[in-house]
Design an enzyme around this catalytic site. Structure first.
Site, PDB file in Angstrom:
ATOM      1  N   PHE A  23      77.936  60.397  90.198  1.00 51.69           N
ATOM      2  CA  PHE A  23      78.623  59.194  90.691  1.00 51.69           C
ATOM      3  C   PHE A  23      79.839  58.820  89.830  1.00 51.69           C
ATOM      4  CE2 PHE A  23      78.043  54.330  90.229  1.00 51.69           C
ATOM      5  CZ  PHE A  23      79.034  54.047  91.148  1.00 51.69           C
ATOM      6  N   ILE A  24      79.601  58.486  88.573  1.00 47.58           N
ATOM      7  CA  ILE A  24      80.715  57.961  87.772  1.00 47.58           C
ATOM      8  C   ILE A  24      81.640  59.092  87.327  1.00 47.58           C
ATOM      9  CG2 ILE A  24      81.354  56.467  85.829  1.00 47.58           C
ATOM     10  CD1 ILE A  24      78.502  55.330  85.904  1.00 47.58           C
ATOM     11  N   ASP A  45      78.827  70.700  85.253  1.00 47.96           N
ATOM     12  CA  ASP A  45      77.674  69.996  85.826  1.00 47.96           C
ATOM     13  C   ASP A  45      76.569  70.985  86.189  1.00 47.96           C
ATOM     14  OD1 ASP A  45      77.562  66.927  87.353  1.00 47.96           O
ATOM     15  OD2 ASP A  45      75.990  68.406  87.788  1.00 47.96           O
ATOM     16  N   THR A 112      67.711  66.356  78.830  1.00 46.11           N
ATOM     17  CA  THR A 112      69.163  66.254  79.080  1.00 46.11           C
ATOM     18  C   THR A 112      69.819  65.187  78.207  1.00 46.11           C
ATOM     19  OG1 THR A 112      69.200  67.187  81.290  1.00 46.11           O
ATOM     20  CG2 THR A 112      70.851  65.489  80.823  1.00 46.11           C
ATOM     21  N   THR A 137      74.932  53.101  78.062  1.00 47.27           N
ATOM     22  CA  THR A 137      74.566  52.023  78.982  1.00 47.27           C
ATOM     23  C   THR A 137      74.146  50.754  78.231  1.00 47.27           C
ATOM     24  OG1 THR A 137      72.775  51.371  80.489  1.00 47.27           O
ATOM     25  CG2 THR A 137      72.310  53.217  79.073  1.00 47.27           C
ATOM     26  N   ASP A 138      74.296  49.620  78.879  1.00 43.37           N
ATOM     27  CA  ASP A 138      73.833  48.357  78.279  1.00 43.37           C
ATOM     28  C   ASP A 138      72.304  48.324  78.167  1.00 43.37           C
ATOM     29  OD1 ASP A 138      73.222  48.074  80.991  1.00 43.37           O
ATOM     30  OD2 ASP A 138      74.174  46.106  81.211  1.00 43.37           O
ATOM     31  N   GLU A 139      71.634  49.232  78.899  1.00 44.31           N
ATOM     32  CA  GLU A 139      70.163  49.194  78.905  1.00 44.31           C
ATOM     33  C   GLU A 139      69.568  49.542  77.547  1.00 44.31           C
ATOM     34  OE1 GLU A 139      68.280  50.693  82.444  1.00 44.31           O
ATOM     35  OE2 GLU A 139      70.100  50.429  83.617  1.00 44.31           O
ATOM     36  N   TYR A 165      64.155  56.005  80.319  1.00 46.45           N
ATOM     37  CA  TYR A 165      65.596  56.279  80.495  1.00 46.45           C
ATOM     38  C   TYR A 165      66.400  55.662  79.363  1.00 46.45           C
ATOM     39  CZ  TYR A 165      70.373  55.235  82.065  1.00 46.45           C
ATOM     40  OH  TYR A 165      71.740  55.081  82.126  1.00 46.45           O
ATOM     41  N   LYS A 169      68.646  57.317  76.221  1.00 45.52           N
ATOM     42  CA  LYS A 169      70.075  57.029  76.021  1.00 45.52           C
ATOM     43  C   LYS A 169      70.302  56.444  74.621  1.00 45.52           C
ATOM     44  CE  LYS A 169      73.080  57.259  78.659  1.00 45.52           C
ATOM     45  NZ  LYS A 169      74.021  58.390  78.958  1.00 45.52           N
ATOM     46  N   TYR A 222      62.105  44.581  94.365  1.00 45.34           N
ATOM     47  CA  TYR A 222      61.032  44.614  93.366  1.00 45.34           C
ATOM     48  C   TYR A 222      60.683  43.214  92.852  1.00 45.34           C
ATOM     49  CZ  TYR A 222      62.135  49.655  92.685  1.00 45.34           C
ATOM     50  OH  TYR A 222      62.359  50.994  92.840  1.00 45.34           O
ATOM     51  N   ARG A 229      71.566  41.564  86.857  1.00 43.86           N
ATOM     52  CA  ARG A 229      72.396  42.646  86.332  1.00 43.86           C
ATOM     53  C   ARG A 229      73.849  42.172  86.340  1.00 43.86           C
ATOM     54  NH1 ARG A 229      67.945  43.874  85.124  1.00 43.86           N
ATOM     55  NH2 ARG A 229      66.809  45.819  85.512  1.00 43.86           N
TER      56      ARG A 229
HETATM   57  P1  NAD Z   1      74.371  60.371  88.207  1.00 42.10           P
HETATM   58  O1  NAD Z   1      72.891  60.562  88.143  1.00 42.10           O
HETATM   59  O2  NAD Z   1      75.018  59.998  89.485  1.00 42.10           O
HETATM   60  O3  NAD Z   1      75.098  61.704  87.691  1.00 42.10           O
HETATM   61  C1  NAD Z   1      74.644  62.458  86.610  1.00 42.10           C
HETATM   62  C2  NAD Z   1      75.297  63.840  86.691  1.00 42.10           C
HETATM   63  O4  NAD Z   1      74.879  64.601  85.551  1.00 42.10           O
HETATM   64  C3  NAD Z   1      74.864  64.650  87.928  1.00 42.10           C
HETATM   65  O5  NAD Z   1      75.993  65.229  88.537  1.00 42.10           O
HETATM   66  C4  NAD Z   1      73.926  65.715  87.363  1.00 42.10           C
HETATM   67  O6  NAD Z   1      73.940  66.917  88.110  1.00 42.10           O
HETATM   68  C5  NAD Z   1      74.517  65.908  85.974  1.00 42.10           C
HETATM   69  N1  NAD Z   1      73.535  66.444  85.024  1.00 42.10           N
HETATM   70  C6  NAD Z   1      72.257  66.034  84.832  1.00 42.10           C
HETATM   71  N2  NAD Z   1      71.666  66.793  83.894  1.00 42.10           N
HETATM   72  C7  NAD Z   1      72.601  67.685  83.460  1.00 42.10           C
HETATM   73  C8  NAD Z   1      72.594  68.717  82.488  1.00 42.10           C
HETATM   74  N3  NAD Z   1      71.495  68.993  81.777  1.00 42.10           N
HETATM   75  N4  NAD Z   1      73.722  69.430  82.290  1.00 42.10           N
HETATM   76  C9  NAD Z   1      74.844  69.170  83.029  1.00 42.10           C
HETATM   77  N5  NAD Z   1      74.894  68.212  83.978  1.00 42.10           N
HETATM   78  C10 NAD Z   1      73.779  67.473  84.192  1.00 42.10           C
HETATM   79  O7  NAD Z   1      74.688  59.300  87.063  1.00 42.10           O
HETATM   80  P2  NAD Z   1      75.868  58.239  86.956  1.00 42.10           P
HETATM   81  O8  NAD Z   1      75.425  56.970  87.543  1.00 42.10           O
HETATM   82  O9  NAD Z   1      77.136  58.864  87.395  1.00 42.10           O
HETATM   83  O10 NAD Z   1      75.897  58.025  85.372  1.00 42.10           O
HETATM   84  C11 NAD Z   1      76.772  58.779  84.542  1.00 42.10           C
HETATM   85  C12 NAD Z   1      76.591  58.329  83.111  1.00 42.10           C
HETATM   86  O11 NAD Z   1      76.889  56.941  82.997  1.00 42.10           O
HETATM   87  C13 NAD Z   1      75.164  58.493  82.586  1.00 42.10           C
HETATM   88  O12 NAD Z   1      75.237  58.953  81.251  1.00 42.10           O
HETATM   89  C14 NAD Z   1      74.592  57.090  82.645  1.00 42.10           C
HETATM   90  O13 NAD Z   1      73.608  56.907  81.650  1.00 42.10           O
HETATM   91  C15 NAD Z   1      75.815  56.251  82.385  1.00 42.10           C
HETATM   92  N6  NAD Z   1      75.818  54.906  82.970  1.00 42.10           N
HETATM   93  C16 NAD Z   1      75.561  54.718  84.284  1.00 42.10           C
HETATM   94  C17 NAD Z   1      75.603  53.438  84.822  1.00 42.10           C
HETATM   95  C18 NAD Z   1      75.376  53.183  86.293  1.00 42.10           C
HETATM   96  O14 NAD Z   1      75.306  52.029  86.716  1.00 42.10           O
HETATM   97  N7  NAD Z   1      75.268  54.193  87.134  1.00 42.10           N
HETATM   98  C19 NAD Z   1      75.892  52.337  83.996  1.00 42.10           C
HETATM   99  C20 NAD Z   1      76.149  52.571  82.639  1.00 42.10           C
HETATM  100  C21 NAD Z   1      76.113  53.859  82.142  1.00 42.10           C
HETATM  101  P1  TYD Z   2      68.939  50.184  89.736  1.00 39.43           P
HETATM  102  O1  TYD Z   2      70.047  50.361  90.717  1.00 39.43           O
HETATM  103  O2  TYD Z   2      67.820  51.165  89.737  1.00 39.43           O
HETATM  104  O3  TYD Z   2      69.622  50.071  88.288  1.00 39.43           O
HETATM  105  P2  TYD Z   2      68.935  49.673  86.860  1.00 39.43           P
HETATM  106  O4  TYD Z   2      67.471  49.684  86.985  1.00 39.43           O
HETATM  107  O5  TYD Z   2      69.432  50.785  85.996  1.00 39.43           O
HETATM  108  O6  TYD Z   2      69.505  48.335  86.529  1.00 39.43           O
HETATM  109  O7  TYD Z   2      68.297  48.751  89.949  1.00 39.43           O
HETATM  110  C1  TYD Z   2      69.081  47.574  89.887  1.00 39.43           C
HETATM  111  C2  TYD Z   2      68.153  46.383  90.072  1.00 39.43           C
HETATM  112  O8  TYD Z   2      67.598  46.438  91.396  1.00 39.43           O
HETATM  113  C3  TYD Z   2      66.961  46.414  89.128  1.00 39.43           C
HETATM  114  O9  TYD Z   2      66.641  45.083  88.753  1.00 39.43           O
HETATM  115  C4  TYD Z   2      65.829  46.984  89.966  1.00 39.43           C
HETATM  116  C5  TYD Z   2      66.160  46.502  91.369  1.00 39.43           C
HETATM  117  N1  TYD Z   2      65.731  47.393  92.477  1.00 39.43           N
HETATM  118  C6  TYD Z   2      64.976  46.887  93.536  1.00 39.43           C
HETATM  119  O10 TYD Z   2      64.653  45.669  93.598  1.00 39.43           O
HETATM  120  N2  TYD Z   2      64.598  47.740  94.532  1.00 39.43           N
HETATM  121  C7  TYD Z   2      64.909  49.055  94.512  1.00 39.43           C
HETATM  122  O11 TYD Z   2      64.504  49.799  95.444  1.00 39.43           O
HETATM  123  C8  TYD Z   2      65.711  49.566  93.425  1.00 39.43           C
HETATM  124  C9  TYD Z   2      66.088  51.021  93.373  1.00 39.43           C
HETATM  125  C10 TYD Z   2      66.099  48.690  92.438  1.00 39.43           C
END
Ligand code: NAD
Ligand code: TYD
Length: 352
Positions: A23-24, A45, A112, A137-139, A165, A169, A222, A229
């Site tokens: 995604f990102i 990837d 990973t 991540t902020d988590e 998770y 991280k 949930y 968030r």
């Molecule tokens: P995502 O799950 O959409 O993408 C992760 C990508 O990493 C995928 O394309 C997957 O194929 C690849 N990948 C997984 N394991 C791998 C490996 N061993 N080697 C090479 N590639 C591998 O995740 P995202 O939401 O795009 O998040 C990207 C980063 O940003 C992560 O590090 C996540 O912790 C961080 N992040 C995400 C969020 C969010 O809201 N999505 C917020 C803060 C930080």
């Molecule tokens: P999520 O998108 O999984 O991100 P994170 O857990 O990393 O913050 O969830 C965002 C919020 O939404 C979190 O409080 C959990 C809630 N949630 C639901 O209520 N139902 C769902 O099916 C999912 C996936 C998340």
């Protein structure tokens, strides 16, 4: 013979973007190519369930981009890729990223997120890269009290991860920190709040709810739905990472947030309203996530004051833009929501 002094040829930046098919990572690649920087991007990837070539396919004709399928835990492939393409900087997005999956099984997360980061750090150090940015991540900070809105995560907040998770991280963040202090590696760490936008895998709250509603299904909220968030549009996150990569101080951590705290009920209401669906028919309260963090909120004053970054997108318009993206890209998510995904959905939601 008279010799002409040529200016030194400035080496082009070559950036390894791991997790670039997620995604990102894919939004980051898209943004950098669109901004027309003079650089080369090596998208690396493993293509796990979350990695999707469809996220990059329209970009691959650009000669500034190459794609390599590989695992960040595999030192030999990481090293040969970096040598072959002359990588000078690394941005590590690659991760197992979904909290619910980490509760079903933490093994791939440790592999990973922790081992993979260690391998990337070691190879990057041995090749002498000029920058290594860890996308975190902020988590990692754990959870905040609901009744103290003035309390937010700063870069000094102690790490207190509550899910497998976030624990993986946090471990990676600690490794990155240690490579700065021990080896003087040029590292940077960013910690961002929840992202939303195009190309997000439909297991996360917003794309799951939007696509379920298009399919005429209910949305599973949930617990009491009051977890909070701090939502940030993905392009803002990508801009912030680019800012930190260019202007950040080595060894520092930068929090990135949207100053946009919303609880899950409010997010659900916004989505339902935009999609013309009713709360009574569409919302199903389900059993809470174990260890569910109550509230995340980012204090992003450091990145604003020191590097001049601020979010540009407003939630009320960017969420509509996001919903419309899923409406006009049905094939993209319908292809995902089949096969393996259905097994996951069954396992995650059937008993709730
Ligand atoms: P995502 O799950 O959409 O993408 C992760 C990508 O990493 C995928 O394309 C997957 O194929 C690849 N990948 C997984 N394991 C791998 C490996 N061993 N080697 C090479 N590639 C591998 O995740 P995202 O939401 O795009 O998040 C990207 C980063 O940003 C992560 O590090 C996540 O912790 C961080 N992040 C995400 C969020 C969010 O809201 N999505 C917020 C803060 C930080
Ligand atoms: P999520 O998108 O999984 O991100 P994170 O857990 O990393 O913050 O969830 C965002 C919020 O939404 C979190 O409080 C959990 C809630 N949630 C639901 O209520 N139902 C769902 O099916 C999912 C996936 C998340």
């Amino acid at each position: 013979m008279h010799q002409v002094d040529c200016p030194p040829v400035k080496a082009k930046r070559t950036i390894l973007v791991t997790g670039a098919a997620g995604f990102i990572g894919s939004n980051f690649v898209r943004l950098l190519l669109r901004q027309d920087h003079d650089l080369k991007l090596v998208a690396f990837d493993k293509l796990t369930y979350a990695g999707n070539m469809a996220n990059l396919s329209d970009l691959l004709s650009d000669e500034r981009l190459v794609f390599v399928k590989g695992d960040i835990c595999d030192a030999a492939t990481v090293e040969s890729t970096m040598r072959e393409h002359g990588v000078s900087e690394v941005v590590n997005f690659a991760a197992e990223s979904h909290v619910d999956r980490s509760i079903l099984g933490s093994g791939p997360f440790v592999q990973t997120n922790v081992v993979g980061t260690q391998v990337l750090l070691d190879v990057s150090r041995s090749l002498g890269v000029s920058k290594f940015l860890q996308v975190s991540t902020d988590e990692v900070y754990g959870t905040l009290p609901e009744d103290k809105p003035e309390v937010k995560f700063t870069e000094e907040t102690p790490l207190a991860p509550n899910s497998p998770y976030s624990a993986s991280k946090a471990a990676a963040d600690c490794l990155v920190r240690s490579y700065f202090h021990t080896f003087g590696m040029p590292v940077l760490t960013t910690r961002c709040s929840n992202n939303y936008g195009p190309y997000q895998f439909p297991e996360k709250l917003i794309p799951l709810f939007v696509t379920n509603l298009i399919e005429g299904k209910q949305v599973p909220l949930y617990g009491d739905g009051l977890n909070v968030r701090d939502w940030l549009y993905v392009e803002d996150h990508c801009e912030a990472i680019w800012t930190v990569l260019n202007k950040g101080k080595f060894g520092e951590v930068y929090n990135i947030g949207g100053n946009n705290e919303l609880n899950n009920r409010t997010i659900t209401e916004v989505i339902l309203r935009e999609m013309g669906a009713s709360w009574e028919k569409s919302v199903k309260f389900v059993k809470d996530r174990p260890g569910h963090d109550r509230r995340y909120a980012i204090d992003a004053s450091k990145i604003k004051n020191e590097l001049g970054w601020e979010p540009r997108f407003r939630f009320d318009s960017a969420i509509v833009q996001t919903i419309n993206w899923y409406r006009s890209n049905e094939q993209w998510w319908r292809d995902i929501k089949s096969g393996e995904y259905l097994k996951y959905y069954q396992m995650q939601y059937a008993q709730r």
